[in-house]
Design an enzyme around this catalytic site. Sequence first.
Site, PDB file in Angstrom:
ATOM      1  N   ASP A   1       0.891  -1.160   0.000  1.00 30.79           N
ATOM      2  CA  ASP A   1       0.000   0.000   0.000  1.00 30.79           C
ATOM      3  C   ASP A   1       0.928   1.209   0.000  1.00 30.79           C
ATOM      4  O   ASP A   1       1.535   1.537   1.024  1.00 30.79           O
ATOM      5  CB  ASP A   1      -0.877  -0.008   1.260  1.00 30.79           C
ATOM      6  CG  ASP A   1      -1.895   1.116   1.235  1.00 30.79           C
ATOM      7  OD1 ASP A   1      -1.600   2.165   0.624  1.00 30.79           O
ATOM      8  OD2 ASP A   1      -2.981   0.950   1.797  1.00 30.79           O
ATOM      9  N   HIS A   2       1.088   1.823  -1.168  1.00 28.73           N
ATOM     10  CA  HIS A   2       2.158   2.819  -1.286  1.00 28.73           C
ATOM     11  C   HIS A   2       1.946   4.023  -0.369  1.00 28.73           C
ATOM     12  O   HIS A   2       2.880   4.759  -0.096  1.00 28.73           O
ATOM     13  CB  HIS A   2       2.349   3.254  -2.738  1.00 28.73           C
ATOM     14  CG  HIS A   2       1.254   4.108  -3.270  1.00 28.73           C
ATOM     15  ND1 HIS A   2       0.137   3.590  -3.857  1.00 28.73           N
ATOM     16  CD2 HIS A   2       1.105   5.447  -3.290  1.00 28.73           C
ATOM     17  CE1 HIS A   2      -0.648   4.576  -4.233  1.00 28.73           C
ATOM     18  NE2 HIS A   2      -0.089   5.713  -3.894  1.00 28.73           N
TER      19      HIS A   2
ATOM     20  N   HIS B   1      -6.024   2.511   1.364  1.00 28.92           N
ATOM     21  CA  HIS B   1      -5.201   3.646   1.799  1.00 28.92           C
ATOM     22  C   HIS B   1      -5.785   4.362   3.018  1.00 28.92           C
ATOM     23  O   HIS B   1      -5.085   4.641   3.979  1.00 28.92           O
ATOM     24  CB  HIS B   1      -5.059   4.671   0.677  1.00 28.92           C
ATOM     25  CG  HIS B   1      -4.513   4.097  -0.590  1.00 28.92           C
ATOM     26  ND1 HIS B   1      -3.523   3.159  -0.612  1.00 28.92           N
ATOM     27  CD2 HIS B   1      -4.820   4.343  -1.890  1.00 28.92           C
ATOM     28  CE1 HIS B   1      -3.234   2.843  -1.869  1.00 28.92           C
ATOM     29  NE2 HIS B   1      -4.012   3.547  -2.659  1.00 28.92           N
TER      30      HIS B   1
END
Lengths: 363, 511
Positions: free
Chosen positions: B194-195, B258
């Site tokens: 999950d950047h 996110h």
Amino acid sequence: MNEVNPVHPELGREVPVGAIDHELKKLWAEDDARTNASLINLAIYSEDPHSLESNSKAVRDLTVEHACRAILISMDFDAPEASIRAWITAHCHLHHGRKSVCCEQLAFALSGRAAGRLHNTVFSHLASDLPLTLWWQGELSWVFDDRFARGVDRFIFDSSEWSQPQDSFAKIQEALQARKALVVQDLEWTRSFQIRVSLAALFDDPVALAALPSMGKVVIRYQEDHRIGALQLLAWLVVQAGWKPAGEWAFGADRAHDSACSFAFESRGGHTLDVVLESVADGPPLQLLSLSGDAVTIEVSRQAGANYLCRHLAAPGHCLEEPGPLDPDECVGLVREQLSRGGKNSLYRKILPTFLELLKTVG
Amino acid sequence: MSNPFREDLVSRTRPEPCSVVIFGATGDLTHRKLVPALYNLAVDGELPPGVKILGFARREKSDEEFRAGLEELNRKVSRSGHDEEVWSSFVQSIHYHRSEFTDAEGYQRLAERLDEIDRERGGKGNRLFYIASAPEFFDDILEHLKGAGLNQAKDGCWARVIVEKPFGTDLATAQRLNQVVNRTFEEKDTYRIDHYLGKETAQNLMVLRFANAIFEPLWNSNHIEQIQITCAENLGMEGGRGGYYDKSGALRDMVQNHLLQLLSLVAMEPPTDLSADGVRDEKVKVIRSLRQWDTPEKVARNVVRGQYTAGHVDGVSVPGYREEDRVDPESMTESYVALRLLIDTWRWSGVPFYIRMGKRLPKKATEISVHFKPAPGVLFNALPGGLPGSNVLVIRIQPDEGISLRMVSKIPGTSLRLEPVKMDFHYATSFGKSSPEAYERLLLDAMAGDATLFARRDEVEEAWKFIDHIEHAWHQAGDEAPAMTEFVAGSWGPKEADELLKQDGHEWRRL
């Protein structure tokens, strides 16, 4: 902000020492579109009376990445008259092309007997609550005493500039023993940082790591002004790899020519290691670190003019060649790197006793 | 034996030499994010020695063609620019492996090729498989990796897999995907990326909360009135994004992963240590403690969905959501969602968390704002206007990463007048050096075996469990389904989202 001054244009506006705070407020009031930022107090101390302008340029460069209140100090002990002069200016840089972020700079020139007023006049202008990083330029003089060291959080110096390194290192050791929280950062040690990182990276390779106990030869090649850096690098190898001196450390080989010296060590595996330190007249400060043994060679080298270090690993059926990042050579770049890395530099404290032994042996 | 020269050089877990195999190597993610991230790590000297990168994809390409395409993009997008010297060395480590994702033989050849690389590298056969393909191939890739024995690490080595989102489209598909993943790789070797968690400010959240003694004593329902998490995007469905987005929607595309990850970082209890499971144990408790909106009535009361209609963003006319390229003209997919969440724990009892995410909002901004309760007004209530608002701590995730604190101050003058003022910390101002891209940090962490910034199976499934109730309610037939609202593109969302907060006496923070 008007920075015109007939004597020191780079330093900004000359102001009475007693009115510095008032003048700084005026400076900011002139342009409220700018942001004043500081994370540290950065003092640069020099006993060269002509250092202020070049150090102001250094601060201009450093503040691009490191917001600080900069305090420049130049001492002129030989001046007949006692005087203190002060200048203020701000170094502003555009961030993301829009926000102008500025750092204050105060410059002090202390002459004659006024040099004794360093603490009362200069250090009273630190930004409160921010740590003090002091970059000392040149030889360590009598000014660096216990009281001086107590006021500093991070002390930066370049031991390659010292003509009497043993005396100066003794002072540093005293300061470190007196104050555990003091962080010392030797720019000569910083010069070897990326070489150490590159060597560590090469030893991440299992082939290299397996060959470490059987290494038989170490070569460190350095430019002749950077013998201290070479000895520090050797001290690091000795401490980290757990090598022991083989008998007396002999400063052998070619002492007459002063271009090479050798040491003998014993590895953890009981192998004898020959260490050769070679000096050359020209080129980058540290040019080669090579370890070899049992048909495995591990080298970190730097060619003159190259932008990267060369990492090289050769073993039977296995060869690796990669570029690695390089440390800057000049002091401003090294200080910038040091400020970015921060930390307590505990490794330096750790290798210092071994380094001092090596330094004593070499003389 | 550990590497003695590593001590004290870098204060992070050491990445180990490995081969990185990227599935979906001809895609945008590989060209724009993954390879530039690996290149930047090479520039900084952070890549472990002898790293090999193998691009696995279906198109016919030679190594040279593959490298040329990567170079072209790297020149445009690399954070540290493009240095010929580093690139020419770095690119030697990149190879292309052509195969269908469904072709078992292609994986056998891959295994042979990796063995050959290991032999050349002289030892360790660490492998990192990065699944950056379209989600419909996840199962095939994982099954075939297993079939070729690539999921099994050799003695003293490791085999890890990084899975890109979406981790399923609902709880059932996520569970199934997780089963497939865990049939192939152990959970400890599974890295769900999950950047957002790789962003500097997201990482700084824990530091802010737990390294500063002033915040944690106030971080509870005694002192905090409400918390808002906003993720605003000014873009719409440019570049053909509508095809994917219309099947997904704001809730599944952004909130499930996110924003719930950010929520868990804000709301979690202090972990016992900074180990991956220490942190993730606390994060998952937050998601588990979310009060479930499990009926259409509850969803209607606590969640607002919407679509933008034609309007203007940045002075440019833009179409409505249903007129966008590759979007169904009768689409019922939300491009905007706002939620009121309640966390049923001692710490957060009664504190609403508001989350909103939308496309075609006036600007791009992601932030968390913590709204403290007002100070007792006994002293200043008598003043005209009383107290001008309460303290707000804002954590900006992007752009312009930083932290600000709103306080009340007296306006200089002879009379007593109060106004809010802002103390502001900008990363860019205080630290001139640019932060590494999120993918750089995350790739290094995966090579180092540090899963702290990756989502664990239970986190993902708990998040889907919460999201599924809402999706089910939205897909009820007839009048029972909560309404789809509309708002003009370039505005801050539908009025119903404002009403959601108004019911509690709050309003959205103006960004």
